[in-house]
Design a protein around this motif. Structure first.
Motif, PDB file in Angstrom:
ATOM      1  N   PHE A 651       5.590 -11.023 -94.250  1.00  9.41           N
ATOM      2  CA  PHE A 651       5.885  -9.122 -94.570  1.00  9.41           C
ATOM      3  C   PHE A 651       7.326  -9.162 -94.208  1.00  9.41           C
ATOM      4  O   PHE A 651       7.975 -10.217 -93.770  1.00  9.41           O
ATOM      5  CB  PHE A 651       5.413  -9.248 -92.488  1.00  9.41           C
ATOM      6  CG  PHE A 651       3.997  -9.064 -93.046  1.00  9.41           C
ATOM      7  CD1 PHE A 651       3.125  -7.719 -93.523  1.00  9.41           C
ATOM      8  CD2 PHE A 651       2.564  -9.527 -92.544  1.00  9.41           C
ATOM      9  CE1 PHE A 651       1.641  -7.446 -93.632  1.00  9.41           C
ATOM     10  CE2 PHE A 651       1.405  -9.934 -92.180  1.00  9.41           C
ATOM     11  CZ  PHE A 651       0.558  -8.642 -92.983  1.00  9.41           C
ATOM     12  N   SER A 652       8.021  -8.515 -94.566  1.00 10.52           N
ATOM     13  CA  SER A 652       9.090  -7.578 -94.456  1.00 10.52           C
ATOM     14  C   SER A 652       9.703  -6.337 -93.496  1.00 10.52           C
ATOM     15  O   SER A 652       8.103  -5.743 -93.403  1.00 10.52           O
ATOM     16  CB  SER A 652       9.454  -7.015 -95.660  1.00 10.52           C
ATOM     17  OG  SER A 652      10.891  -5.706 -95.908  1.00 10.52           O
ATOM     18  N   LEU A 653       9.278  -7.262 -92.322  1.00 10.21           N
ATOM     19  CA  LEU A 653       9.355  -6.256 -90.864  1.00 10.21           C
ATOM     20  C   LEU A 653      10.201  -5.091 -91.131  1.00 10.21           C
ATOM     21  O   LEU A 653      10.803  -5.223 -91.403  1.00 10.21           O
ATOM     22  CB  LEU A 653       9.980  -7.388 -90.152  1.00 10.21           C
ATOM     23  CG  LEU A 653       8.884  -9.049 -89.713  1.00 10.21           C
ATOM     24  CD1 LEU A 653       9.883  -8.842 -88.611  1.00 10.21           C
ATOM     25  CD2 LEU A 653       7.473  -8.652 -89.437  1.00 10.21           C
ATOM     26  N   ILE A 654       9.139  -3.950 -90.614  1.00 12.50           N
ATOM     27  CA  ILE A 654       9.873  -2.734 -90.214  1.00 12.50           C
ATOM     28  C   ILE A 654      11.185  -2.849 -88.960  1.00 12.50           C
ATOM     29  O   ILE A 654      12.138  -2.229 -89.970  1.00 12.50           O
ATOM     30  CB  ILE A 654       9.381  -2.134 -89.731  1.00 12.50           C
ATOM     31  CG1 ILE A 654       7.942  -1.154 -90.974  1.00 12.50           C
ATOM     32  CG2 ILE A 654      10.389  -0.190 -89.088  1.00 12.50           C
ATOM     33  CD1 ILE A 654       6.891  -0.518 -90.466  1.00 12.50           C
ATOM     34  N   LYS A 655      11.278  -3.585 -88.523  1.00 11.77           N
ATOM     35  CA  LYS A 655      12.325  -3.279 -87.320  1.00 11.77           C
ATOM     36  C   LYS A 655      12.611  -5.180 -86.931  1.00 11.77           C
ATOM     37  O   LYS A 655      11.587  -5.994 -86.891  1.00 11.77           O
ATOM     38  CB  LYS A 655      11.942  -3.370 -85.904  1.00 11.77           C
ATOM     39  CG  LYS A 655      11.916  -1.637 -86.362  1.00 11.77           C
ATOM     40  CD  LYS A 655      11.624  -0.650 -84.901  1.00 11.77           C
ATOM     41  CE  LYS A 655      10.719  -0.981 -83.983  1.00 11.77           C
ATOM     42  NZ  LYS A 655      10.327  -0.525 -82.676  1.00 11.77           N
ATOM     43  N   PRO A 656      13.862  -5.635 -87.067  1.00 18.02           N
ATOM     44  CA  PRO A 656      14.233  -6.968 -86.559  1.00 18.02           C
ATOM     45  C   PRO A 656      12.977  -7.512 -84.883  1.00 18.02           C
ATOM     46  O   PRO A 656      13.010  -6.280 -83.934  1.00 18.02           O
ATOM     47  CB  PRO A 656      15.259  -6.843 -86.761  1.00 18.02           C
ATOM     48  CG  PRO A 656      15.972  -6.075 -86.545  1.00 18.02           C
ATOM     49  CD  PRO A 656      14.976  -5.142 -86.992  1.00 18.02           C
ATOM     50  N   LYS A 664       2.314 -10.386 -83.576  1.00 14.67           N
ATOM     51  CA  LYS A 664       0.984 -10.719 -83.944  1.00 14.67           C
ATOM     52  C   LYS A 664       0.099 -10.534 -85.038  1.00 14.67           C
ATOM     53  O   LYS A 664       0.332  -9.730 -85.794  1.00 14.67           O
ATOM     54  CB  LYS A 664      -0.270  -9.418 -82.447  1.00 14.67           C
ATOM     55  CG  LYS A 664      -1.499 -10.057 -82.834  1.00 14.67           C
ATOM     56  CD  LYS A 664      -1.914 -10.373 -81.487  1.00 14.67           C
ATOM     57  CE  LYS A 664      -2.105  -8.584 -80.686  1.00 14.67           C
ATOM     58  NZ  LYS A 664      -2.669  -8.248 -79.531  1.00 14.67           N
ATOM     59  N   CYS A 665      -0.359 -11.117 -85.941  1.00 11.34           N
ATOM     60  CA  CYS A 665      -1.013 -11.062 -86.771  1.00 11.34           C
ATOM     61  C   CYS A 665      -2.622 -10.248 -87.086  1.00 11.34           C
ATOM     62  O   CYS A 665      -3.046 -11.148 -86.026  1.00 11.34           O
ATOM     63  CB  CYS A 665      -0.675 -12.536 -88.074  1.00 11.34           C
ATOM     64  SG  CYS A 665       0.951 -13.493 -87.918  1.00 11.34           S
ATOM     65  N   LEU A 684       5.142 -18.247 -86.036  1.00 15.55           N
ATOM     66  CA  LEU A 684       6.243 -18.365 -84.431  1.00 15.55           C
ATOM     67  C   LEU A 684       7.455 -17.763 -84.747  1.00 15.55           C
ATOM     68  O   LEU A 684       7.660 -17.681 -86.214  1.00 15.55           O
ATOM     69  CB  LEU A 684       5.873 -20.139 -83.831  1.00 15.55           C
ATOM     70  CG  LEU A 684       4.549 -20.446 -83.125  1.00 15.55           C
ATOM     71  CD1 LEU A 684       4.637 -22.305 -83.210  1.00 15.55           C
ATOM     72  CD2 LEU A 684       4.228 -19.575 -81.762  1.00 15.55           C
ATOM     73  N   ALA A 685       8.714 -18.485 -83.939  1.00 15.24           N
ATOM     74  CA  ALA A 685       9.910 -17.961 -84.189  1.00 15.24           C
ATOM     75  C   ALA A 685      10.775 -18.782 -85.501  1.00 15.24           C
ATOM     76  O   ALA A 685      10.971 -17.910 -85.714  1.00 15.24           O
ATOM     77  CB  ALA A 685       9.917 -18.227 -83.302  1.00 15.24           C
ATOM     78  N   VAL A 690       5.984 -14.559 -91.162  1.00 18.79           N
ATOM     79  CA  VAL A 690       5.042 -15.192 -91.990  1.00 18.79           C
ATOM     80  C   VAL A 690       3.010 -15.392 -91.007  1.00 18.79           C
ATOM     81  O   VAL A 690       3.348 -15.394 -89.916  1.00 18.79           O
ATOM     82  CB  VAL A 690       5.040 -16.454 -92.612  1.00 18.79           C
ATOM     83  CG1 VAL A 690       3.945 -17.331 -92.850  1.00 18.79           C
ATOM     84  CG2 VAL A 690       6.295 -16.538 -93.519  1.00 18.79           C
ATOM     85  N   CYS A 691       2.243 -14.877 -91.687  1.00 14.65           N
ATOM     86  CA  CYS A 691       0.800 -14.964 -91.758  1.00 14.65           C
ATOM     87  C   CYS A 691       0.484 -15.915 -91.741  1.00 14.65           C
ATOM     88  O   CYS A 691       0.883 -15.076 -93.404  1.00 14.65           O
ATOM     89  CB  CYS A 691       0.644 -13.643 -91.109  1.00 14.65           C
ATOM     90  SG  CYS A 691       0.905 -12.075 -89.704  1.00 14.65           S
TER      91      CYS A 691
END
Length: 1007
Positions: A651-656, A664-665, A684-685, A690-691
């Motif tokens: 995923f391209s996260l909206i916010k860091p 949570k996926c 995880l971190a 990634v999900c």
């Protein structure tokens, strides 16, 4: 003009006695100039007699009035009905087997250009006669040939338009043969359209609303082509197919349409068409008829006043009830019925019927009711009813406000929308307490703009059978794209709800989308609905049900995408769709809005991936501790949905993701109408975006609103800091008590001066930490910024004072015979211990947007922010501390080596003083250094990583919170010189004064 083999029809009007019919052929012979004429099949068509109003005529068996007579008589003389004609001569009936052929001949070459000349010219007359002769030579050989007339010529190529009548049956093969012959003779293409070859039978008009009529079209032979049914209504032509309201069946000589549910949509002119086409010949057989339907109206009922109000002293009230319908040219019989009320009905217009009534202010046992009934000619009826809700004396109500009249408590007032479809509603809530008044709820508008409502109405009938389903759907998608292109058109909840209903309606009705233009309109309109400016239009349930608009939207779009034949990726502003044919491989890759998707499955077939912007904000989220942090990604395949599958989404996260915040996926669960983490796993971190999921669905990433908390860690921090603050205060008190006894050399002066300042800096930092631990003040942001700056400065200053001790020892170890005075040392210490860290703190503050939250510091921790390796303001602390620890270790190694080399040159006091300072540095450097090594590990290890991160956090918190205690133990109580001086001081009856301490201090130092 006599043509060879002609079967020309001749019509005569004879006045004869009935007994002369048998010998009429003998009477006709003298009128024929050719002995080749044969008169046969003589039939009487019309019988007329003179009456006072004109000539009364009727058709004989097998004869009917022509369509022209029927139209000219305003449909009074149709079929075989008796008719009276005022003009002379009276009309004659025609054979019920009469065939009318309208056609055109497109001529190639220059031979007939003269036919385009002026009609009065000789060239035109010659050309027209030649053309007519050639056409009659061919068509007059048809049995029953009657007339053939060229009506006009058209330009481009020379096109001759003509009309021909044949008074008997025509077989299709005859027409094909004659047309082929004519085409060959004239080097032309021939187009024919017949009326009378096929016959259309409709039920007697008008058809009642509740009936299920059958329309039958028959032909005299098998025409060997599929029939086409058409309906012309309001200037539009619709082709009739099998649908939810129509069923088309066909046999070799008969085709039938059964209407299972009729409305005004099925009213109009029906046409049954057979076509026979080749390269040069085009023959169309048609039959048409009009069907009228007895309609029933949609009734909108209103009452004025809506809630009649009986005030004190009132005995009765007048009300007026209106029943409004849409104009449909139907004549209805309208009746009124009042239950507990007397009414006086009257008509305001063809669309508005009203009734005045009188209601009593004496409260009855039952509520009065008014009913208006509309009945059509078939005695079918439709009713509308309304209760008369009277506000009796002493009953509570909401007072009139703006457009809203007085409304009885616990009732809802309704107003018709202006220039829109639907209604406005506002409820009057009952009083919450005995002494309080009822209150108005906010208005709920269900007004839908007419343009939007029209799209929904068309979407709801795409599959009834009027028109091709695919073409109807394409037209609706085009309209929807046009409507949604202007955000102002769908900027209300009602308009957005209606637009979503259009998508839902189409998703349930259509089977596939194979047209690129339709696909584009579908995706464009769907994208327009997700514009960010429309976010307030999504806050409602769809159709008042349990599903939100966003759920209905997502379900509809997924369904439509599944049915769409996508050949390539299609990216819009808010929707990105990718299609891949993975039938020959087990791994399929696609990317939508920078979200990469990898699907692993045995023969996945066609894989469609869709990305949606903004939709994540509209889907209901039952877990209030998490919020969406990615766009929604939907993955579908053509294969068996039950097969095992592995979907990996980056995923391209909206916010860091902030440190220690859990992701949570999730996938959308249609059963529970919520996000579910079942079957999806977050990596995880280490791979935070990634999900990996083991099923197909619509996926997203939710981010916790709060960082992970370690149970008991806050309590440990508070206890440890409290112990440190007490320890630091004791350390400073001890320094004051033993200062004069222990500070006897310049080295010891520097050591104790640094010790005092280290204690002060750490004490201020710990106090700031305690104060800002969980600030709930209204000015949290301002105080947090101040405390972060102070902690940054004080912690840095503490390490720089340690650096000053190392520098002093290193200087003395290297330059043994170079003594520096106390004042110079003090200046150096102050600059290094306060100015340098102050400069670093100020520059850091200014460099990160003047201490802006989220850039300079984190509001959750009130401390410098870590945003990644070598990213974030925390590095303005970590890098200087790391450098100082490294320098301290290096300098201590050098000092130890120098002391071993020069141990014979130093006196005992200098050795002891150097050893004391060195012990302080050696002890404090690991304490502070190791503590912040764990602090750096805390910065790198995310709490979501597991047990090791929790252990590291515990160690760091323990060491960091107890730094004050470690200073007290190592620099005060563990130092023999300080400990002896303290014990000696405590044994005295009276402590030494500050003046004595200062005098002792001054006498010890060289000026």
């Amino acid at each position: 003009m006599v043509l060879c083999n002609s079967t020309q029809m001749y019509y005569f009007k004879l006045t004869v006695e009935d007994s002369a019919i048998a010998n009429v052929t003998d009477h006709l012979t003298p009128f024929v100039s050719s002995t080749n004429l044969k008169v046969d099949d003589l039939k009487m068509t019309t019988i007329c007699r003179d009456v006072s109003t004109g000539t009364e005529c009727r058709c004989r068996s097998d004869f009917i009035w022509s369509d022209r007579v029927c139209q000219e008589s305003s449909k009074k003389c149709c079929g075989d009905e008796k008719c009276t004609f005022t003009e002379q001569p009276a009309r004659m009936c025609v054979s019920n087997e009469l065939v009318v052929v309208n056609g055109s001949i497109t001529l190639n070459g220059p031979d007939h250009y003269e036919c385009l000349a002026e009609k009065d010219s000789e060239e035109f007359q010659q050309c027209n006669n030649k053309m007519l002769r050639e056409m009659k030579t061919v068509f007059s050989t048809l049995a029953g040939f009657d007339t053939l007339t060229i009506t006009e010529y058209g330009f481009g190529s020379v096109i001759a338009y003509f009309e021909m009548t044949v008074a008997s049956k025509i077989m299709q093969q005859q027409l094909i043969d004659k047309s082929t012959h004519l085409s060959s003779t004239l080097s032309a293409s021939v187009r024919l359209e017949t009326t009378g070859v096929v016959h259309l039978m409709l039920p007697e008009s008008p058809v009642c609303y509740s009936h299920k009529p059958n329309l039958t079209c028959t032909s005299q032979e098998d025409l060997r082509s599929p029939p086409v049914w058409q309906l012309r209504r309001d200037g539009e032509v619709f082709r009739i197919f099998n649908g939810t309201e129509s069923e088309v069946t066909s046999a070799p000589m008969e085709t039938r349409v059964t209407l299972k549910n009729i409305s005004e949509l099925w009213e109009g002119e029906y046409k049954c068409v057979y076509r026979q086409e080749s390269s040069l010949i085009n023959i169309t057989h048609k039959a048409s008829a009009v069907m009228d339907i007895m309609l029933l109206p949609t009734i909108y009922m209103t009452m004025a006043p809506t809630f009649p109000h009986c005030t004190k002293g009132s005995e009765s009230l007048n009300i007026r009830v209106r029943c409004e319908i849409k104009s449909d040219n139907e004549k209805y019989k309208v009746t009124w019925e009042g239950q507990g009320i007397t009414v006086r009905p009257f008509k305001l217009s063809d669309e508005v019927y009203a009734a005045d009534g009188i209601v009593s202010c004496n409260q009855p046992s039952s509520i009065s009711q008014l009913t208006c009934t509309f009945k059509n000619k078939c005695e079918e009826e439709r009713k509308a009813s309304a209760f008369v809700n009277v506000i009796y004396e002493n009953e509570l109500f909401c007072e009139a406000e703006g457009d809203w009249e007085n409304t009885k408590a616990n009732f809802t007032a309704v107003l018709k929308c202006t220039n829109a479809t639907g209604q406005r509603e506002r409820k009057c809530n009952p009083a919450l307490a005995p002494a309080s008044e009822p209150t108005w709820e906010p208005e709920v508008s269900k007004c839908v703009k007419q343009a939007v409502n029209n799209v929904l109405q068309k979407a709801n009938i795409v599959d009834i059978g009027l028109g091709s389903l695919d073409e109807n759907a394409a037209a609706v998608f085009s309209l929807l794209e046009s409507v949604t292109d202007d955000s102002d058109t769908i900027n209300t909840v009602a308009d957005m709800s209606t637009s979503v209903q259009v998508l839902y309606s189409l998703s349930q009705r259509i089977h596939s989308i194979n047209n690129d233009s339709t696909t584009n309109d579908f995706l464009e309109s769907s994208s327009n609905m997700l514009e960010k400016s429309l976010n307030e239009s999504w806050t409602t349930k769809a159709n008042g049900g349990n599903h939100s608009l966003a759920e209905t939207y997502l379900d509809s779009i997924e369904n439509l995408i599944r049915k769409t034949n996508l050949t390539s990726a299609s990216k819009k502003r808010n929707i990105d769709v990718a299609a891949s044919d993975c039938s020959k491989k087990s791994k399929c890759l696609s990317t939508v809005f920078n979200n990469s998707v990898e699907l692993v499955r045995s023969d996945p077939g066609s894989v469609k991936t869709a990305g949606f912007k903004e939709l994540e904000n509209y889907l209901p989220n039952k877990d209030k501790t998490f919020e969406p942090n990615s766009h929604i990604v939907s993955v579908t395949t053509e294969g068996n949905q039950l097969d095992s599958v592995k979907v990996t989404i980056n995923f391209s996260l909206i916010k860091p993701r902030p440190p220690n915040v859990k992701l949570k996926c999730v996938s959308w669960d249609n059963i529970t109408s919520s996000w579910s983490s079942e079957g999806c796993e977050w990596q995880l971190a280490s791979n935070e975006s990634v999900c990996i999921c083991t099923h197909l669905s619509s996926f997203a990433v939710l981010m916790s609103k709060y960082p992970v908390k370690i149970s008991g860690l806050d309590e440990l921090t508070l206890v440890g800091l409290s112990v440190s603050v007490v320890s630091l205060v004791l350390a400073l008190v001890i320094e004051l008590m033993v200062w004069g006894a222990v500070v006897k050399t310049s080295t010891l002066y520097v050591r104790h001066t640094a010790h005092v300042n280290i204690c002060l800096c750490l004490l201020v930092a710990d106090c700031c930490f305690l104060v800002s631990f969980k600030p709930h003040d209204a000015n949290r942001e301002m105080w947090c910024r101040i405390f972060v700056f102070l902690k940054h400065f004080c912690y840095l200053s503490m390490f720089f004072w340690m650096l000053s001790l190392s520098c002093m020892l290193l200087h003395q170890a290297i330059y043994v015979f170079h003594n520096v005075g106390k004042k110079k040392y003090l200046k150096f210490l102050l600059v290094l211990g306060y100015v340098c860290p102050l400069l670093i703190a100020v520059i850091t503050f200014l460099s990160y947007n003047n201490g802006a939250e989220g850039s300079y510091y984190s509001s959750e921790t009130c401390w410098l922010r870590y945003a990644g390796l070598m990213t974030g303001s925390i590095h303005a602390f970590v890098i200087p501390v790391g450098a100082i620890v490294f320098f301290n270790v290096f300098s201590m190694a050098v000092v130890i080596i120098k002391l071993l080399e020069n141990r014979e040159k130093l006196n005992e006091n200098e050795k002891n003083a150097a050893a004391t300072v060195m012990r302080t540095v050696i002890l404090l450097t690991p304490i502070f250094g190791v503590t912040w090594v764990f602090g750096f590990a805390v910065m790198l290890l995310d709490l979501t990583s597991g047990t090791i991160a929790i252990v590291v956090h515990w160690i760091f918190t323990l060491l960091n919170s107890l730094q004050g205690l470690f200073i007290l133990l190592t620099t005060c109580l563990a130092d023999k010189l300080t400990r002896d001086a303290l014990l000696k001081h405590l044994k005295r009856n009276a402590p030494a004064s500050t003046t004595d301490s200062v005098t002792t201090l001054d006498s010890t130092w060289r000026k």
